[in-house]
Each structure stands twice: as structure tokens, then as C-alpha cells.
Design a protein around this motif. Structure first.
Motif, mmCIF file in Angstrom:
data_model
loop_
_atom_site.group_PDB
_atom_site.id
_atom_site.type_symbol
_atom_site.label_atom_id
_atom_site.label_comp_id
_atom_site.label_asym_id
_atom_site.label_seq_id
_atom_site.Cartn_x
_atom_site.Cartn_y
_atom_site.Cartn_z
ATOM 1 N N TRP A 5 0.835 -1.194 -0.028
ATOM 2 C CA TRP A 5 0.078 0.238 -0.005
ATOM 3 C C TRP A 5 0.853 1.273 0.085
ATOM 4 C CZ3 TRP A 5 -4.270 -0.007 -1.893
ATOM 5 C CH2 TRP A 5 -5.289 -1.577 -1.745
ATOM 6 N N ALA A 6 2.031 1.186 0.920
ATOM 7 C CA ALA A 6 2.715 2.302 0.713
ATOM 8 C C ALA A 6 3.179 2.747 -0.697
ATOM 9 C CB ALA A 6 4.073 2.074 1.928
ATOM 10 N N PHE A 7 3.783 1.413 -1.354
ATOM 11 C CA PHE A 7 3.980 1.781 -2.602
ATOM 12 C C PHE A 7 3.319 2.256 -3.687
ATOM 13 C CE2 PHE A 7 4.922 -0.422 -6.813
ATOM 14 C CZ PHE A 7 6.082 0.315 -7.344
ATOM 15 N N LEU A 8 1.925 1.645 -3.587
ATOM 16 C CA LEU A 8 0.948 2.132 -4.338
ATOM 17 C C LEU A 8 0.647 3.515 -4.131
ATOM 18 C CD1 LEU A 8 -1.109 -1.140 -4.439
ATOM 19 C CD2 LEU A 8 0.246 -0.334 -6.250
ATOM 20 N N ASP A 9 0.683 3.794 -2.859
ATOM 21 C CA ASP A 9 0.167 5.382 -2.644
ATOM 22 C C ASP A 9 1.337 6.228 -3.028
ATOM 23 O OD1 ASP A 9 -2.289 4.554 -1.625
ATOM 24 O OD2 ASP A 9 -1.664 4.743 0.494
ATOM 25 N N GLY A 10 2.390 5.796 -3.461
ATOM 26 C CA GLY A 10 3.512 6.650 -3.707
ATOM 27 C C GLY A 10 4.299 7.137 -2.655
ATOM 28 N N ARG A 11 4.373 6.345 -1.491
ATOM 29 C CA ARG A 11 5.065 6.812 -0.240
ATOM 30 C C ARG A 11 6.370 5.902 -0.224
ATOM 31 N NH1 ARG A 11 1.984 4.953 4.317
ATOM 32 N NH2 ARG A 11 0.458 4.082 2.881
ATOM 33 N N ASP A 13 9.389 3.753 -2.938
ATOM 34 C CA ASP A 13 9.593 3.093 -4.221
ATOM 35 C C ASP A 13 9.971 1.835 -4.298
ATOM 36 O OD1 ASP A 13 12.330 2.437 -3.002
ATOM 37 O OD2 ASP A 13 13.411 4.057 -4.089
ATOM 38 N N ALA A 14 10.194 1.176 -5.409
ATOM 39 C CA ALA A 14 10.347 -0.440 -5.655
ATOM 40 C C ALA A 14 11.271 -1.045 -4.905
ATOM 41 C CB ALA A 14 10.379 -0.873 -7.270
ATOM 42 N N ALA A 15 12.363 -0.433 -4.673
ATOM 43 C CA ALA A 15 13.411 -1.102 -3.993
ATOM 44 C C ALA A 15 13.013 -1.022 -2.300
ATOM 45 C CB ALA A 15 14.704 -0.179 -4.238
ATOM 46 N N THR A 16 12.418 0.001 -2.016
ATOM 47 C CA THR A 16 11.904 -0.025 -0.472
ATOM 48 C C THR A 16 10.913 -1.167 -0.155
ATOM 49 O OG1 THR A 16 12.658 2.511 -0.404
ATOM 50 C CG2 THR A 16 10.897 1.409 1.372
ATOM 51 N N LEU A 17 9.790 -1.042 -1.390
ATOM 52 C CA LEU A 17 8.850 -2.016 -1.295
ATOM 53 C C LEU A 17 9.677 -3.529 -1.229
ATOM 54 C CD1 LEU A 17 6.036 -3.402 -1.636
ATOM 55 C CD2 LEU A 17 6.558 -3.194 -4.017
ATOM 56 N N ARG A 18 10.381 -3.808 -2.028
ATOM 57 C CA ARG A 18 11.079 -5.128 -2.050
ATOM 58 C C ARG A 18 11.784 -5.188 -0.705
ATOM 59 N NH1 ARG A 18 15.949 -7.786 -3.086
ATOM 60 N NH2 ARG A 18 15.760 -9.792 -4.115
ATOM 61 N N ALA A 19 12.663 -4.510 -0.074
ATOM 62 C CA ALA A 19 13.375 -4.480 1.211
ATOM 63 C C ALA A 19 12.525 -4.624 2.370
ATOM 64 C CB ALA A 19 14.248 -3.321 1.372
ATOM 65 N N ASN A 20 11.315 -3.774 2.562
ATOM 66 C CA ASN A 20 10.350 -3.982 3.490
ATOM 67 C C ASN A 20 9.457 -5.243 3.586
ATOM 68 O OD1 ASN A 20 11.413 -1.405 4.450
ATOM 69 N ND2 ASN A 20 9.735 -0.351 3.781
ATOM 70 N N GLY A 21 9.083 -5.839 2.233
ATOM 71 C CA GLY A 21 8.418 -6.854 2.133
ATOM 72 C C GLY A 21 9.407 -8.075 2.538
ATOM 73 N N ILE A 22 10.673 -7.978 2.458
ATOM 74 C CA ILE A 22 11.609 -9.184 2.796
ATOM 75 C C ILE A 22 11.456 -9.125 4.041
ATOM 76 C CG2 ILE A 22 13.883 -9.969 2.534
ATOM 77 C CD1 ILE A 22 13.905 -9.096 -0.211
#
Length: 67
Positions: A5-11, A13-22
Motif C-alpha cells: 500500500w505504501a508503494f501504491l500510494d507513492g510513499r 519506491d520499488a526498492a523500498t517495497l522489496r526490502a520492507n517486504g522481505i
């Protein structure tokens, strides 16, 4: 889901999404492993189609309320 949701809301980026998801997945796995280690008295049959029923029966036997 929070990370997506943070990624989709623009809060983020893709690298942060990946790192936080892991990191979130690792934390969840650790919590599950800790819980399973505490339930050594019960043997879960991971191949059973009713593993949720096995867990529910275990919790009821221990007097643990369902969520």
C-alpha cells in the motif's frame, strides 16, 4: 500488505517495497516458528487438508480463545 500500500500510494519506491517486504516476511516467519516451537506437544500434519482444524483443536484444548 502495508508495504504494498505504501508503494501504491507513492510513499515508497520499488526498492523500498522489496526490502520492507522481505523484512516483514522474515518477521512473520520468525513469529510462526516461535509459536510452533512452543507447541511441541502437538504434531501438525502439514499435508492434512484440515490443518486449520488441527490448530483450532489444539488451541481449544489449551483454553486459548480464538481470534
Amino acid at each position: 500488505y502495508r508495504q504494498a500500500w505504501a508503494f501504491l500510494d507513492g510513499r515508497s519506491d520499488a526498492a523500498t517495497l522489496r526490502a520492507n517486504g522481505i523484512a516483514a516476511t522474515r518477521q512473520l516467519a520468525k513469529r510462526q516458528y516461535t509459536w510452533l516451537r512452543a507447541t511441541r506437544a502437538m504434531r501438525f500434519d502439514a499435508q492434512s487438508p484440515d490443518i486449520a482444524g488441527q490448530v483450532a483443536a489444539y488451541l481449544e484444548a489449551r483454553g486459548t480463545p480464538r481470534r
